[in-house]
Motif scaffolding. Structure first.
Motif: not given
Length: 540
Positions: A329-331, A342-358
């Motif tokens: 909701x920040x966006x 959404x872009x920031x949350x996707x970036x964290x998922x890819x960079x930090x969590x390292x999970x293949x989740x779209x």
């Protein structure tokens, strides 16, 4: 008949007429001369006023431009372009002062002047502020590239990163300059163009200049003309629209919030699972087997208490949901949609969590994601955290070994558990020391913030007789060992090495060897010792 002289006619009027004529000619000449002079004076006055107005208008616009440029070093080429726009605006303003200018001509000139004045007042300062903000953000955040709170590694265009870093370099890889362009609405914007410099390649020890135009099959366009590779690689950014606060993606901080929630829910205490907590006791459900690698790299299996994952997730999900919702909701609040969040949350998922989740957005849910992608994301986060806690559970017994553990084995198991918890804490340790220009962090400040980082595993007190406060006695609560540490010359890695040994660790432990490698890198910093032995600091 007497003779009479003929009558003589005396002309008494002609002289008067000549005089009148001469007088009339003189008056006409004077009148004509007076009219010419008056016109000349009027033209002179008009020209002088026009010149004065032009100078005044130029001066006014120049003040606005210079005010925006005071903190920037711009190129001579861009200065020349700006001066041209200033002169253009002054001339338009002068022309519009003419009441005889009417119709479409006046409207066209007025619109152009409005665009220039808006550019001087708003467009130019905004563009330069955007560039400054982009440079500041990249400079500060790329240190933690791909980490929480740092610049996104997966969503940041590498070329943009390289180009902005080039503006800090004394020997940039690309030439860059500024220009003035119009956007789709007709507003004037500032553009910044980067063009790669010709490079040199070595062949047989000779320097060969790189040519911008290379004749080959691959370098020809559709029209069969040779492509200019330098022009092909030109990058142009609109500073008013491309470099905005939303143009850089920053990874949100999620793990810190999860850790805080674990403490709030009384699942952990100071980062380690709290087996005395009633909440944890209520989550224990039978036993499970975990795998562990010992110091000799032998994989062993141990039976431990099982932390029920369903109960764990049910407890942790509300807090995690609030965190994710806040990011999404920040966006929505800043940009009118869920885009940037959404872009920031996707970036964290890819960079930090390292999970293949779209991650897929949804306007129908309170958290902003589709139920499916939200479930995948939260499960991945909580599964990872659950495994971390499960792996730190005290070993009940080694699978396949029936013998009872000796007292020394139990003690070693306790030490192993304690050191594992300490290793996790040391990864997050931040001494909040000041940064010296041109070096890495060096000096420690012995204050309450530093003490918070040490508790509850360590305590410290001032060294007797140390008036300057340059040394500190650091004590392990578990082992009772004390080390006298200096505030200067002790890097973060060396401090962590000392803490690890104080708390019962060995110099051959994997965790210690990892810290030692970090210390070796920091040892290259001027003023820090390359060889470091924490045992030299321990007093007992």
């Amino acid at each position: 008949m007497s003779y009479r002289n003929p009558q003589t006619v005396i002309d008494t009027e002609s002289a008067k007429y000549y005089a009148q004529a001469i007088s009339s000619i003189g008056q006409s000449t004077v009148k004509a001369l007076n009219t010419r002079f008056a016109k000349a004076q009027a033209i002179k006055k008009s020209n002088l006023k026009g010149q004065a107005d032009l100078i005044k208008f130029s001066s006014d616009y120049l003040k606005d431009v210079n005010k925006s440029l005071k903190d920037f070093n711009i190129t001579p080429q861009f200065r020349k372009i700006l001066d041209g726009e200033v002169n253009k605006a002054a001339q338009l303003r002068q022309q519009l002062a003419n009441v005889n200018l009417t119709g479409n001509d006046r409207l066209s000139k007025q619109n152009e002047l409005n665009a220039l004045e808006t550019f001087f007042d708003v467009g130019l300062p905004n563009a330069l502020e955007n560039l400054k903000g982009e440079r500041d953000e990249i400079s500060a955040k790329q240190v933690n590239l791909g980490q929480e709170g740092g610049l996104s590694a997966s969503a940041t265009n590498p070329q943009v990163l390289n180009d902005i870093n080039d503006t800090f370099s004394g020997s940039p890889k690309a030439d860059y300059d500024f220009n003035i362009i119009r956007d789709s609405s007709g507003a004037l914007n500032v553009s910044m163009t980067f063009l790669n410099k010709p490079s040199a390649r070595t062949q047989d020890g000779r320097e060969l200049p790189y040519r911008g135009k290379v004749e080959s099959v691959l370098s020809k366009g559709k029209d069969n003309k040779i492509l200019d590779l330098a022009e092909k690689n030109k990058r142009t950014y609109n500073l008013n629209s491309d470099f905005t606060p939303q143009s850089l993606v920053m990874n949100p901080v999620i793990n810190k919030g999860v850790s805080e929630n674990l403490e709030n829910e009384k699942i952990t205490l100071n980062g380690a699972i709290d087996l005395n907590s009633e909440i944890v006791k209520g989550m224990l459900n039978g036993t499970s087997v975990i795998k562990s690698v010992d110091k000799n790299n032998v994989v062993k299996e141990y039976e431990v208490d099982n932390l029920d994952i369903t109960k764990f997730k049910n407890t942790m999900l509300p807090g995690l949901k609030a965190q994710i919702t806040g990011v999404i909701k920040q966006g929505r609040a800043s940009g009118g949609d869920m885009g940037s969040g959404l872009v920031a949350m996707q970036s964290w998922t890819d960079d930090v969590l390292g999970a293949d989740i779209d991650l897929e957005p949804s306007a129908e849910t309170d958290h902003g994601l589709t139920p499916g992608s939200f479930a995948k994301l939260t499960d991945a986060i909580l599964d990872k955290k659950h495994k971390e806690l499960q792996d730190t559970m005290p070993r009940l017994k080694e699978v396949g070994v029936d013998e009872k553990l000796t007292e020394s084995e139990i003690k070693r198991a306790g030490t192993s558990k304690r050191l594992k918890s300490l290793t996790s804490k040391l990864e997050k340790l931040n001494t909040k020391r000041p940064t010296l220009k041109g070096t890495k962090k060096q000096d420690i400040i012995f204050d309450s913030e530093f003490q918070k980082q040490l508790l509850p595993e360590f305590s410290f007190k001032n060294v007797e007789g140390d008036e300057e406060g340059d040394y500190l006695e650091l004590k392990s609560v578990a082992t009772g060992k004390v080390a006298e540490i200096p505030s200067k010359g002790l890097s973060d890695a060396k401090l962590k090495m000392t803490m690890y040994i104080l708390d019962g660790g060995n110099t051959y432990d994997q965790a210690y060897l990892k810290l030692q490698k970090e210390a070796e890198k920091e040892g290259k910093v001027q003023g820090l010792p390359i060889v470091f032995d924490p045992m030299s600091l321990i007093k007992n």
